[in-house]
Design an enzyme around this catalytic site. Structure first.
Site, PDB file in Angstrom:
ATOM      1  N   GLU A   1      16.726   4.753  48.764  1.00  0.00           N
ATOM      2  CA  GLU A   1      16.131   4.248  50.008  1.00  0.00           C
ATOM      3  C   GLU A   1      16.859   4.780  51.237  1.00  0.00           C
ATOM      4  O   GLU A   1      17.976   5.313  51.133  1.00  0.00           O
ATOM      5  CB  GLU A   1      16.130   2.711  50.026  1.00  0.00           C
ATOM      6  CG  GLU A   1      17.516   2.101  50.028  1.00  0.00           C
ATOM      7  CD  GLU A   1      17.569   0.716  50.674  1.00  0.00           C
ATOM      8  OE1 GLU A   1      17.066   0.562  51.802  1.00  0.00           O
ATOM      9  OE2 GLU A   1      18.149  -0.190  50.052  1.00  0.00           O
TER      10      GLU A   1
ATOM     11  N   LYS B   1      23.046 -10.084  47.991  1.00  0.00           N
ATOM     12  CA  LYS B   1      24.176 -10.525  48.813  1.00  0.00           C
ATOM     13  C   LYS B   1      24.141 -12.017  49.000  1.00  0.00           C
ATOM     14  O   LYS B   1      23.082 -12.612  49.123  1.00  0.00           O
ATOM     15  CB  LYS B   1      24.059  -9.893  50.190  1.00  0.00           C
ATOM     16  CG  LYS B   1      24.409  -8.459  50.181  1.00  0.00           C
ATOM     17  CD  LYS B   1      24.826  -8.029  51.550  1.00  0.00           C
ATOM     18  CE  LYS B   1      25.442  -6.671  51.446  1.00  0.00           C
ATOM     19  NZ  LYS B   1      24.629  -5.671  52.097  1.00  0.00           N
TER      20      LYS B   1
HETATM   21  N1  PSU Z   1      20.559  -5.779  51.504  1.00  0.00           N
HETATM   22  C1  PSU Z   1      21.679  -5.064  51.535  1.00  0.00           C
HETATM   23  N2  PSU Z   1      21.716  -3.875  52.186  1.00  0.00           N
HETATM   24  C2  PSU Z   1      20.603  -3.371  52.794  1.00  0.00           C
HETATM   25  C3  PSU Z   1      19.402  -4.128  52.714  1.00  0.00           C
HETATM   26  C4  PSU Z   1      19.416  -5.307  52.062  1.00  0.00           C
HETATM   27  O1  PSU Z   1      22.673  -5.496  50.983  1.00  0.00           O
HETATM   28  O2  PSU Z   1      20.664  -2.286  53.388  1.00  0.00           O
HETATM   29  C5  PSU Z   1      18.136  -3.556  53.294  1.00  0.00           C
HETATM   30  C6  PSU Z   1      17.263  -2.975  52.157  1.00  0.00           C
HETATM   31  O3  PSU Z   1      16.570  -1.845  52.651  1.00  0.00           O
HETATM   32  C7  PSU Z   1      16.297  -4.099  51.877  1.00  0.00           C
HETATM   33  C8  PSU Z   1      16.081  -4.655  53.275  1.00  0.00           C
HETATM   34  O4  PSU Z   1      15.096  -3.685  51.287  1.00  0.00           O
HETATM   35  O5  PSU Z   1      17.369  -4.595  53.881  1.00  0.00           O
HETATM   36  C9  PSU Z   1      15.571  -6.059  53.252  1.00  0.00           C
HETATM   37  O6  PSU Z   1      15.216  -6.424  54.543  1.00  0.00           O
HETATM   38  P1  PSU Z   1      14.351  -7.753  54.781  1.00  0.00           P
HETATM   39  O7  PSU Z   1      15.245  -8.877  54.367  1.00  0.00           O
HETATM   40  O8  PSU Z   1      14.070  -7.736  56.247  1.00  0.00           O
HETATM   41  O9  PSU Z   1      13.124  -7.616  53.929  1.00  0.00           O
END
Ligand code: PSU
Ligand code: MN
Length: 305
Positions: free
Chosen positions: A24, A158
């Site tokens: 990603e 996390k």
């Molecule tokens: N969690 C992490 N590092 C990240 C992300 C999530 O530990 O970089 C990023 C990933 O790209 C994940 C996105 O798909 O954040 C999720 O964002 P949201 O909670 O806005 O869907």
């Protein structure tokens, strides 16, 4: 209409049916600061190659959905400011309007699936945020795992998220959450948590077979592999927990909402750990890239149906 633009290397691997691992780009643009993000992106690609697979970093550049980036494209993305964060809802709009954006886990899965890539390595997925009973903040990554047949290798979720609620939603959606080589759910910076993992698998071949079995049963959706961070790089739960709590309080006080929540928390935790969380983050992504390459190799050796 060209749906996606593979790099020459990815196009050749897809044609030949050799292993490919999707990566990603939101982790590059929103997950880590420059220049460590660029260094991480290059090392992850090298790790996938060492594992005998072709890396395919995914991003939208001027409306084109790239599957596999050149070094120059990665560098430009790593340095860019205010890059859009593209999830499922945003991806087609960005493509239709010629925009540039980084793909989240959800959007990367969609692109991987469109390109015929079955395995994807990342750091952490989005999930159910703490306080979701008020905010309704649940990442689209979870729905994507329920719909799109890609095996995603992460290091667990996390603890900025509500991990028990995240597991409950994944269970409701029928997404297999598989801890690699242990009985507890890894929690990103920490190798373990007090949550029992719903499922456990100990080798890449079995993970590949389970991926094929889902398809054979006609089940949509992917698998989530939770691969514990190597012990040497881990931050114990007791150490990271108060830092996470403080970052969440600050986000609430600053009125951070919606898509901005995850990047804000990651940035604050990096500052509050004096950069240590970043070293852990890089180590676990590399570890996930290794396992993903093994799974991709097993999948390319296994019959497609
Ligand atoms: N969690 C992490 N590092 C990240 C992300 C999530 O530990 O970089 C990023 C990933 O790209 C994940 C996105 O798909 O954040 C999720 O964002 P949201 O909670 O806005 O869907
Ligand atoms: Mn969200």
């Amino acid at each position: 209409m060209t749906l996606f633009t593979p790099s020459p290397e990815v196009a050749a691997a897809l044609d030949a049916g050799t292993p490919v691992v999707a990566l990603e780009s939101t982790i590059i643009t929103h997950g880590m600061p420059y220049p460590r993000n660029l260094e991480m992106a290059a090392r992850v690609e090298a790790t996938v190659r060492d594992g005998g697979a072709t890396p395919a970093t995914i991003a939208v550049l001027d409306g084109a959905l790239h599957v596999g980036l050149t070094a120059d494209q990665t560098e430009a993305l790593a340095q860019a400011r205010d890059v859009a964060k593209l999830s499922r809802a945003d991806l087609p709009v960005a493509m239709a309007t010629g925009r540039t954006g980084a793909t989240t886990v959800a959007a990367t899965m969609i692109a991987a699936r469109a390109a015929g890539i079955e395995v994807f390595a990342t750091g952490g997925i989005g999930g159910v945020h703490r306080g979701a009973e008020q905010s309704f903040d649940i990442s689209a990554d979870l729905q994507e795992l329920a719909q799109t047949a890609v095996t995603v290798v992460c290091a667990g979720a996390k603890a900025i998220l509500d991990l028990p609620k995240t597991l409950e939603v994944l269970e409701t959606l029928g997404v297999p959450v598989i801890a690699y080589g242990q009985d507890t759910l890894p929690a990103f910076w920490s190798a373990t948590s007090d949550l029992p993992a719903p499922l456990r698998m100990d080798d890449a071949g079995a993970i590949a077979r389970a991926h094929r079995m889902r398809a054979a049963l006609g089940l949509p959706g992917g698998q989530l592999i939770a691969n514990p961070v190597p012990e040497a790089a881990a931050i114990p739960e007791a150490e990271i927990a108060p830092i996470i709590a403080r970052a969440i309080d600050e986000a609430a006080a600053a009125g951070i909402e919606r898509k901005a929540v995850t990047p804000f928390l990651l940035g604050r935790i990096l500052e509050l750990t004096g950069g240590r969380s970043l070293e852990t983050n890089i180590a676990l992504v590399l570890n996930n890239a290794r396992l993903a390459a093994q799974i991709a190799a097993e999948l390319s050796g296994a019959p497609a149906k």
